[in-house]
Structure formats: C-alpha cells, structure tokens
Design a protein around this motif. Structure first.
Motif, short mmCIF file in Angstrom:
data_model
loop_
_atom_site.label_atom_id
_atom_site.label_comp_id
_atom_site.label_asym_id
_atom_site.label_seq_id
_atom_site.Cartn_x
_atom_site.Cartn_y
_atom_site.Cartn_z
N ARG A 99 0.86 -1.34 -0.12
CA ARG A 99 -0.01 0.15 -0.05
C ARG A 99 0.76 1.35 -0.12
NH1 ARG A 99 -0.82 3.42 3.97
NH2 ARG A 99 -0.47 1.91 5.37
N ARG A 100 1.74 1.35 0.96
CA ARG A 100 2.82 2.31 0.85
C ARG A 100 3.61 2.61 -0.44
NH1 ARG A 100 4.56 0.32 6.24
NH2 ARG A 100 3.39 1.43 7.85
N ILE A 104 3.56 6.00 -2.81
CA ILE A 104 4.75 6.60 -3.13
C ILE A 104 4.67 6.66 -4.71
CG2 ILE A 104 7.09 6.54 -3.24
CD1 ILE A 104 6.95 5.40 -0.28
N SER A 105 4.55 5.72 -5.36
CA SER A 105 4.53 5.78 -6.71
C SER A 105 3.42 6.62 -7.49
CB SER A 105 4.26 4.29 -7.29
OG SER A 105 5.34 3.43 -7.04
N GLU A 286 6.13 3.22 12.17
CA GLU A 286 5.70 4.73 12.50
C GLU A 286 6.83 5.33 11.69
OE1 GLU A 286 4.08 7.99 13.84
OE2 GLU A 286 3.41 6.07 14.03
N ILE A 287 8.08 5.22 11.75
CA ILE A 287 9.08 5.88 10.62
C ILE A 287 8.62 5.60 9.34
CG2 ILE A 287 11.50 5.85 9.73
CD1 ILE A 287 12.21 4.98 12.68
N ALA A 288 8.17 4.72 8.82
CA ALA A 288 7.72 4.28 7.49
C ALA A 288 6.59 5.29 7.14
CB ALA A 288 7.37 2.85 7.18
N ALA A 289 5.61 5.37 7.98
CA ALA A 289 4.19 6.14 8.06
C ALA A 289 4.80 7.60 7.72
CB ALA A 289 3.50 5.85 8.90
#
Length: 337
Positions: A99-100, A104-105, A286-289
C-alpha cells in the motif's frame, strides 16, 4: 508469461488473505473465494490453481511459487511467515508495504505527469497562435500595404511549416510521450536518488521495507538483507551493505544506521529508543508512515511551485507573441488615423 500485478492489487490480496486467516477460514477455501470474485480471467485461473494445489496437500508457499502472479520478495516473505507460524502477521505487513509503495508511486506519477500536461497545453496554445491567428494578422498587414515585423514574420513561417509537416510532428510527439511513459514505468517513476526529494523517497522505501521485515520476525541482518533486495537502487544498496558490514564489525544496529545515513538522525534516534524499549518493529512502522507523509508533502510542494511557474511562463510567451504584431499594428493604425 508472468502476470504483472499492481502494488494496489498485491496489497488488497495480502490484506484479504490475512483476514481469511484471522477469521479461521481454511486458506485454500479463502483463496477459492477470492478466485470466485476475480474479474481478470488470467488472475482467476492462477488463483484457482493455487487453491487446487493447496487442497491436494501442497503448502501455501509451494502453491504460490508455482503461480506466475506474485513477485519473488512476496513469496520469500510468505515462506518466512509460514515457517515461523506468523503468516497472518506477515500478510498484514505485506499489505501495508505494498500500500505504501503504491501511494509513493502515485505521488511520483502526479509530480511527473501534471507538469507534462501543462507543458502540452502551453505548446497547444502557442501552436494555435502561430498557425491560426498569425495568418489573420498577416492579411491585415497586407491590406494596409505593409509587412509583418521580422519576429512576427518568423513566427508566421514557423506556423506555415507546422501546417505542412504537422502529421510528422504529431507522430514524433506521440512517440516521445510513449517512450517517456515506457521508461518511467520501467524504472518505477523514480527520481534521482542524489537529490533532496530522491533521498527522501529512498528513505521512505527503505523504512517501509524494514518495517515489513521486522514485523515478520526477521533479525536485524536478515531485515537489512531483505530490504536491500527491494531497493533496486545502487546508492542505497551500497549504504545498506556498508551498514551490515559495520554491524558485523561490532557496531550497534542504530549506530550503523546513523553513520551510513540511511535514516535521518531524528529517525535513527527514534529507532534507538524503539530497540531500548523492545518496540523496534512498531517504531519502524511509524518511521515508514512518517517518511511517506514527508514525501507526500515534498511532492505537493513541488507541484505547487511548478504550476504557477508554468502558467506565468505561458502567459509571458503568449503576451510576447501577441505584442510582436499588436504594437506595430497599433502604431500603423494611429498613423493612418
């Protein structure tokens, strides 16, 4: 032939599979249910094949590896989840990861496509002026017995040339657009990893991959190794490799991350606290979000800068083109009057 599935589809599939396991439904029956709802005939056949193989006694990993649907990384993570008894958790983490990546794409596509559309509109307006409007002014100048100004005459000749050769020009533009879209799709709509925005995109991809690996129960080195496979970026892969070497030499995981610059100092400190409190996997998620939010903000800011800039450029160009014929014509009409 391998069916190319989008990140959005992979995210939905992994989420649905994790919900099936959470509900206590036999996974083979669940995939059979997914196949029944599938609209794409090729994907439907592959899902039915996977379900049939599982019903005949094959594991979910072996059944999925026999399909042409899924990327290798996803299959490797499913195998890890199956071996560690955390398949539901791994599938949920895979869903979040894809999903992330899809978000981003999409943000990068918006940042690339929107300015291209504005440029095409600018080109269309300018071509319309030199091919349709300038001939009218040329007739007016001819009727009053004078010639177009040199700049206007040049633009008129360009317009005449465009009228004659427009099929070739149109064909060339279509080819260039198609080639640009092909290469952008092939290389994942990536920005330069050395630029400010490119570094933030790389950081978002890395933190998302690490969150997936750590949430799947992998240790630090294995998580870095799996993340390295996903990056597809020479610069970031070198940093990850350097980080792994530092860890093997005795460095703490968070110290190695900070020294190699894979994450910002703030995120590195957050991760350090996560390790001290035993919540490193949650902190990495959390860092990824947050990394994704930063990329989103940066791209929106870039688009907000590009839009008015292109509009100003178009307005100035159109104004200059019209002035080249309007001012001399106004002077001539005043003299006649």
């Amino acid at each position: 032939m391998r069916e190319s599935l989008s990140n959005n589809y992979l995210s939905s599939f992994c989420l649905e599979a994790s919900l099936i396991l959470k509900a206590g439904i036999i996974i083979s029956e669940g995939i059979s249910m997914l196949a029944a709802d599938e609209k794409n005939p090729a994907v439907k056949r592959e899902l039915q094949k996977i379900s049939s193989n599982m019903e005949s006694g094959m594991s979910i990993t072996a059944s999925m590896r026999g399909s042409t649907l899924f990327p290798k990384y996803m299959l490797d993570m499913v195998e890890i989840g199956e071996k560690t008894g955390q398949l539901e958790k791994v599938l949920k983490s895979l869903s979040d990861y894809y999903r992330r990546q899809a978000q981003i794409s999409q943000m990068i596509r918006d940042a690339v496509v929107y300015p291209v559309i504005l440029l095409l509109m600018m080109s269309f307006v300018i071509i319309l002026l030199v091919t349709q409007v300038f001939p009218i002014f040329a007739d007016v100048y001819a009727q009053i017995g004078t010639e177009l100004p040199p700049t206007a005459a040049l633009l008129l000749n360009i317009g005449i040339w465009l009228k004659v050769y427009w099929p070739f020009i149109l064909g060339g533009l279509v080819f260039l657009i198609a080639a640009s879209v092909f290469f952008l799709r092939k290389f994942g709509w990536r920005f330069s990893p050395t630029g400010k925005l490119g570094q933030k995109i790389v950081q978002a991809r890395f933190s998302s991959a690490m969150a997936l690996a750590m949430n799947s129960g992998l240790d630090d080195d294995d998580s870095l190794q799996m993340a390295e496979k996903l990056m597809n970026n020479k610069n970031s892969s070198q940093k990850i490799s350097e980080c792994r070497q530092k860890i093997r030499a005795g460095k703490k995981f968070t110290d190695a991350i900070m020294e190699t610059g894979i994450l910002t100092p703030l995120f590195s400190r957050m991760l350090s606290i996560g390790f001290k409190t035993g919540a490193a996997d949650h902190v990495m998620s959390e860092i990824a979000a947050r990394s994704e939010e930063i990329v989103n903000t940066e791209i929106n800011a870039l688009i907000n800068k590009v839009e008015p800039t292109l509009v100003i450029i178009m307005s100035v160009l159109v104004g200059m083109i019209l002035i080249t014929v309007m001012l001399p014509l106004t002077g001539i009409m005043s003299t006649i009057g």
